[in-house]
Design an enzyme around this catalytic site. Structure first.
Site, PDB file in Angstrom:
ATOM      1  N   HIS A   1     -25.311 138.715   1.474  1.00 53.69           N
ATOM      2  CA  HIS A   1     -25.961 139.562   0.458  1.00 53.69           C
ATOM      3  C   HIS A   1     -26.040 141.019   0.959  1.00 53.69           C
ATOM      4  O   HIS A   1     -27.131 141.593   1.078  1.00 53.69           O
ATOM      5  CB  HIS A   1     -27.375 139.023   0.190  1.00 53.69           C
TER       6      HIS A   1
ATOM      7  N   ASP B   1     -27.796 145.382  -4.780  1.00 54.03           N
ATOM      8  CA  ASP B   1     -27.555 144.871  -6.131  1.00 54.03           C
ATOM      9  C   ASP B   1     -26.044 144.732  -6.311  1.00 54.03           C
ATOM     10  O   ASP B   1     -25.256 145.360  -5.597  1.00 54.03           O
ATOM     11  CB  ASP B   1     -28.125 145.857  -7.163  1.00 54.03           C
TER      12      ASP B   1
ATOM     13  N   ARG C   1     -21.476 139.878  -8.884  1.00 52.71           N
ATOM     14  CA  ARG C   1     -20.253 140.348  -9.526  1.00 52.71           C
ATOM     15  C   ARG C   1     -19.170 140.633  -8.485  1.00 52.71           C
ATOM     16  O   ARG C   1     -17.991 140.291  -8.680  1.00 52.71           O
ATOM     17  CB  ARG C   1     -20.537 141.612 -10.336  1.00 52.71           C
TER      18      ARG C   1
ATOM     19  N   ARG D   1     -17.658 137.371  -7.104  1.00 46.45           N
ATOM     20  CA  ARG D   1     -16.713 136.715  -8.014  1.00 46.45           C
ATOM     21  C   ARG D   1     -15.397 137.486  -8.093  1.00 46.45           C
ATOM     22  O   ARG D   1     -14.333 136.900  -8.307  1.00 46.45           O
ATOM     23  CB  ARG D   1     -17.365 136.526  -9.388  1.00 46.45           C
TER      24      ARG D   1
ATOM     25  N   TYR E   1     -25.598 128.449  -9.272  1.00 45.32           N
ATOM     26  CA  TYR E   1     -26.677 128.827  -8.363  1.00 45.32           C
ATOM     27  C   TYR E   1     -27.061 127.666  -7.444  1.00 45.32           C
ATOM     28  O   TYR E   1     -27.309 127.859  -6.247  1.00 45.32           O
ATOM     29  CB  TYR E   1     -27.906 129.282  -9.155  1.00 45.32           C
TER      30      TYR E   1
END
Length: 242
Positions: A169, A173, A177, A180, A206
């Site tokens: 992560h 933000d 996206r 993927r 998820y």
């Protein structure tokens, strides 16, 4: 697990190269569906048809400016990924940050293309991303793994790149996206159709990711991507009759 996918790819390869008109038709359909579903997974409320008109340059009343930019940005990010593949460029950190910068363009300029400088939690998840001070090291490890993972089946390699990126992560933000896009970068580079994870599979998506991150069980995610990839061959099967 990926035997059926490989059979379909072999059949698709027999029809390549596609005619320019068919390739254009498939690409337009792909960009629309991929953009709509990837954004919808993250909460964007544009419908499929609203996404279509936004990508055609039309403003949709009652929808936020951010939602419009999310659609436009995602299309541009897909086109950037396609350009990397066309140019046969090796994937690296600079390209990753450019993909992310496109995703957050006109939305969060301060954080676009920059690793996060604070700790975060993922709502509803049972795992916690690493401390922000570890991001640089974790990403170096990810790229080192990626550069040595050529022996893996392309679908497995794509799944691992996507999921390990999500677990780190690295951005404040836009991680979903971006992940993927990385998944499909690997698939497209190897000649597979892009995998569109549809919004109706959001919960399963998820749960599969959380299962991978929390207990190291990769089977749910592999199974999900396998199903989504089988679906991704259908437009080709419809047009090429195989």
């Amino acid at each position: 697990m990926f035997e059926k996918i490989d059979e379909l790819k072999t059949e698709l390869d027999r029809h390549r190269p596609l005619s320019p008109s068919m390739a254009k038709n498939l690409q337009e359909d792909l960009i629309l569906r991929w953009t709509y579903h990837s954004n919808a997974i993250e909460g964007n409320t544009l419908t499929l048809l609203e996404t279509k008109v936004v990508l055609e340059g039309v403003t949709v009343g009652g929808k936020s400016l951010r939602e419009h930019f999310e659609a436009i940005n995602h299309k541009q990010a897909i086109e950037f990924v396609e350009q990397i593949i066309q140019n046969q460029e090796p994937f690296n950190e600079w390209q990753l940050k450019n993909i992310h910068q496109l995703i957050l363009s006109n939305i969060d300029t301060d954080n676009a293309g920059r690793y996060r400088t604070q700790n975060v939690i993922i709502s509803g998840a049972s795992h916690t991303p690493p401390d922000f001070l570890l991001i640089d090291d974790k990403m170096r490890e990810l790229f080192a793994w990626y550069d040595s993972a050529d022996s893996l089946h392309p679908v497995e390699r794509a799944c691992r790149l996507h999921s390990e990126f999500v677990i780190i992560h690295p951005f404040i933000d836009g991680n979903g996206r971006t992940a993927r896009l990385l998944l499909n970068f690997e698939l497209m580079k190897a000649g597979y159709p892009p995998c569109v994870i549809t919004v109706d599979k959001r919960l399963a998506y998820y749960e599969a990711l959380d299962n991978w991150a929390s207990v190291g069980d990769k089977s749910l995610f592999f199974s999900l991507i396998n199903k989504c990839l089988l679906e991704s061959f259908k437009p080709y099967q419809l047009l090429l009759k195989f």
